[in-house]
Design a protein around this motif. Structure first.
Motif, PDB file in Angstrom:
ATOM      1  N   UNK A  93      -7.459  12.079   4.650  1.00 40.38           N
ATOM      2  CA  UNK A  93      -6.072  11.623   4.521  1.00 40.38           C
ATOM      3  C   UNK A  93      -5.784  10.427   5.414  1.00 40.38           C
ATOM      4  N   UNK A  94      -6.401  10.427   6.587  1.00 47.78           N
ATOM      5  CA  UNK A  94      -6.172   9.308   7.511  1.00 47.78           C
ATOM      6  C   UNK A  94      -6.704   8.002   6.921  1.00 47.78           C
ATOM      7  N   UNK A  95      -7.853   8.087   6.289  1.00 52.82           N
ATOM      8  CA  UNK A  95      -8.434   6.893   5.657  1.00 52.82           C
ATOM      9  C   UNK A  95      -7.497   6.373   4.561  1.00 52.82           C
ATOM     10  N   UNK A  96      -7.029   7.276   3.702  1.00 52.74           N
ATOM     11  CA  UNK A  96      -6.124   6.887   2.621  1.00 52.74           C
ATOM     12  C   UNK A  96      -4.854   6.244   3.174  1.00 52.74           C
ATOM     13  N   UNK A  97      -4.267   6.857   4.204  1.00 55.99           N
ATOM     14  CA  UNK A  97      -3.040   6.319   4.799  1.00 55.99           C
ATOM     15  C   UNK A  97      -3.257   4.902   5.324  1.00 55.99           C
ATOM     16  N   UNK A  98      -4.421   4.668   5.931  1.00 56.62           N
ATOM     17  CA  UNK A  98      -4.734   3.329   6.432  1.00 56.62           C
ATOM     18  C   UNK A  98      -4.861   2.322   5.298  1.00 56.62           C
ATOM     19  N   UNK A  99      -5.495   2.717   4.218  1.00 59.33           N
ATOM     20  CA  UNK A  99      -5.689   1.807   3.093  1.00 59.33           C
ATOM     21  C   UNK A  99      -4.368   1.500   2.390  1.00 59.33           C
ATOM     22  N   UNK A 100      -3.459   2.476   2.349  1.00 59.37           N
ATOM     23  CA  UNK A 100      -2.179   2.263   1.671  1.00 59.37           C
ATOM     24  C   UNK A 100      -1.284   1.291   2.434  1.00 59.37           C
ATOM     25  N   UNK A 101      -1.620   1.038   3.684  1.00 59.91           N
ATOM     26  CA  UNK A 101      -0.865   0.063   4.465  1.00 59.91           C
ATOM     27  C   UNK A 101      -1.220  -1.371   4.082  1.00 59.91           C
ATOM     28  N   UNK A 103      -2.795  -2.224   0.806  1.00 55.22           N
ATOM     29  CA  UNK A 103      -2.893  -2.451  -0.631  1.00 55.22           C
ATOM     30  C   UNK A 103      -1.842  -1.585  -1.333  1.00 55.22           C
ATOM     31  N   UNK A 104      -1.225  -2.115  -2.382  1.00 46.61           N
ATOM     32  CA  UNK A 104      -0.096  -1.393  -2.985  1.00 46.61           C
ATOM     33  C   UNK A 104      -0.477  -0.222  -3.879  1.00 46.61           C
ATOM     34  N   UNK A 105      -1.753  -0.135  -4.287  1.00 42.38           N
ATOM     35  CA  UNK A 105      -2.110   0.903  -5.253  1.00 42.38           C
ATOM     36  C   UNK A 105      -3.532   1.382  -4.965  1.00 42.38           C
ATOM     37  N   UNK A 106      -3.685   2.693  -4.774  1.00 43.25           N
ATOM     38  CA  UNK A 106      -4.985   3.269  -4.424  1.00 43.25           C
ATOM     39  C   UNK A 106      -5.408   4.275  -5.493  1.00 43.25           C
ATOM     40  N   UNK A 107      -6.642   4.117  -5.972  1.00 45.06           N
ATOM     41  CA  UNK A 107      -7.235   5.012  -6.969  1.00 45.06           C
ATOM     42  C   UNK A 107      -8.439   5.696  -6.328  1.00 45.06           C
ATOM     43  N   UNK A 108      -8.577   6.993  -6.581  1.00 48.42           N
ATOM     44  CA  UNK A 108      -9.725   7.736  -6.038  1.00 48.42           C
ATOM     45  C   UNK A 108     -10.566   8.304  -7.179  1.00 48.42           C
ATOM     46  N   UNK A 109     -11.868   8.032  -7.134  1.00 48.57           N
ATOM     47  CA  UNK A 109     -12.823   8.619  -8.073  1.00 48.57           C
ATOM     48  C   UNK A 109     -13.340   9.920  -7.474  1.00 48.57           C
ATOM     49  N   UNK A 110     -13.104  11.011  -8.164  1.00 48.39           N
ATOM     50  CA  UNK A 110     -13.430  12.337  -7.640  1.00 48.39           C
ATOM     51  C   UNK A 110     -14.311  13.086  -8.635  1.00 48.39           C
ATOM     52  N   UNK A 111     -15.125  13.996  -8.111  1.00 45.44           N
ATOM     53  CA  UNK A 111     -15.820  14.926  -9.006  1.00 45.44           C
ATOM     54  C   UNK A 111     -16.038  16.293  -8.361  1.00 45.44           C
TER      55      UNK A 111
END
Length: 340
Positions: A93-101, A103-111
């Motif tokens: 979650x910390x990584x995602x929060x940093x990236x959202x600061x 870039x306006x749109x974040x996509x995650x590829x999950x499996x």
């Protein structure tokens, strides 16, 4: 739109994540988006991206290493993309929060069912529809299986009555030296077979494989440094494959196969294809029962033409190869604010 894909390839994670991101990038570029990769400074990853003529930057940190938040954030901020696509098991979650600061749109590829506060999640597993993701936009299920253009319009494989050639691939790394075991078993089952073996960039057991080949009577052709395994699939009647992206590529070409789940993240792939009768499934174990299961499955696949025909039909019906096109069209619907 300007799109950045953050993904790693190295000896610990092999090439699976990078390869599927490359496949996805082809659909995005076709729709006139610009795509830039950010990858760990690994020679095999760099060679692959360079050979394909794709734009990329390298980092000195793997995604799971300390300091990555700050370093990745700086790189992404400098590129200033409209969309960031992330493909890694090692974020949080910390990584995602940093990236959202930055870039306006974040996509995650999950499996594997990781659930982050992203704008879009993509999971091609047949089990994904049961997951309660935080993301409002969810592209879930096998219709979103990520394969390159090569597999988009495949016909049915009619050459199934007799097996004369076998493909072996254990992915980017053959950690358990299964290639050697498969060669030994093929030699016992039918030594007249032509064997097409793919050696991945992180194989540290090549000497053991060569010894197994020398001790067999098989006609073996070795393939190394491939950017696409499709030509090898085309010259093979059946396949014995690790459970990564290659099992979907084989399914799209209606190639009968044994699929082996070597790691936890491959289990869903094998489960999904197995539940649709598109594969003979195996789950790696150090117990000796696995070896006998592998031998019996190989013998059955080689000797049972009705099984091969049934598997080929089922696999082609399950995977139509159009996943990248569907994903790219959905991403192109995203509206990025002009007031960034």
């Amino acid at each position: 739109m300007k799109i950045v894909i953050r993904v790693d390839a190295h000896c610990e994670v092999a090439l699976g994540h990078l390869n599927r991101c490359i496949a996805l990038s082809s659909g995005l570029i076709e729709l006139e988006n610009s795509v830039e990769f950010v990858v760990y400074n690994d020679k095999s990853a760099i060679d692959l991206l360079e050979n394909l003529g794709l734009s990329f930057q390298t980092t000195q940190y793997k995604i799971n290493e300390s300091g990555i938040f700050k370093y990745d954030k700086s790189i992404i901020k400098n590129i200033d993309p409209d969309i960031l696509i992330i493909d890694s098991y090692y974020i949080d979650d910390q990584y995602i929060d940093n990236m959202k600061e930055v870039t306006p749109y974040v996509i995650y590829l999950d499996d594997v069912g990781k659930n982050y506060n992203v704008d879009m999640v993509i999971n091609p597993s047949c089990k994904a529809n049961h997951l309660d993701y935080k993301s409002k936009i969810r592209l879930l299920g096998n219709q979103y299986t990520i394969l390159s253009h090569t597999y988009w319009n495949q016909g049915f494989n009619n050459e199934l009555k007799k097996v004369s050639s076998v493909m072996i691939t254990m992915g980017g790394v053959d950690h358990y030296n299964l290639s050697s075991l498969v060669i030994n078993y093929l030699n016992q089952i039918d030594s007249t077979l032509k064997v097409n073996i793919i050696i991945g960039p992180y194989y540290d057991n090549k000497a053991k494989i060569m010894k197994s080949i020398e001790q067999s009577n098989l006609n073996v052709e070795i393939f190394e440094g491939l950017t696409n395994i499709y030509p090898v699939i085309c010259m093979s009647d059946i396949a014995i494959s690790a459970g990564g992206t290659s099992v979907y590529e084989l399914a799209a070409t209606s190639t009968p196969m044994i699929g082996i789940s070597l790691w936890e993240n491959q289990k869903n792939n094998i489960d999904c294809l197995s539940s649709n009768n598109a594969i003979l499934p195996l789950y790696y174990s150090t117990k000796k029962e696995f070896n006998s299961e592998l031998y019996d499955s190989m013998k059955e696949l080689i000797n049972n033409s009705m099984l091969r025909i049934s598997m080929a039909k089922s696999s082609r019906n399950y995977i139509d190869g159009q996943g990248v096109r569907r994903i790219a069209l959905e991403i192109n619907k995203i509206k990025i604010s002009s007031n960034r």
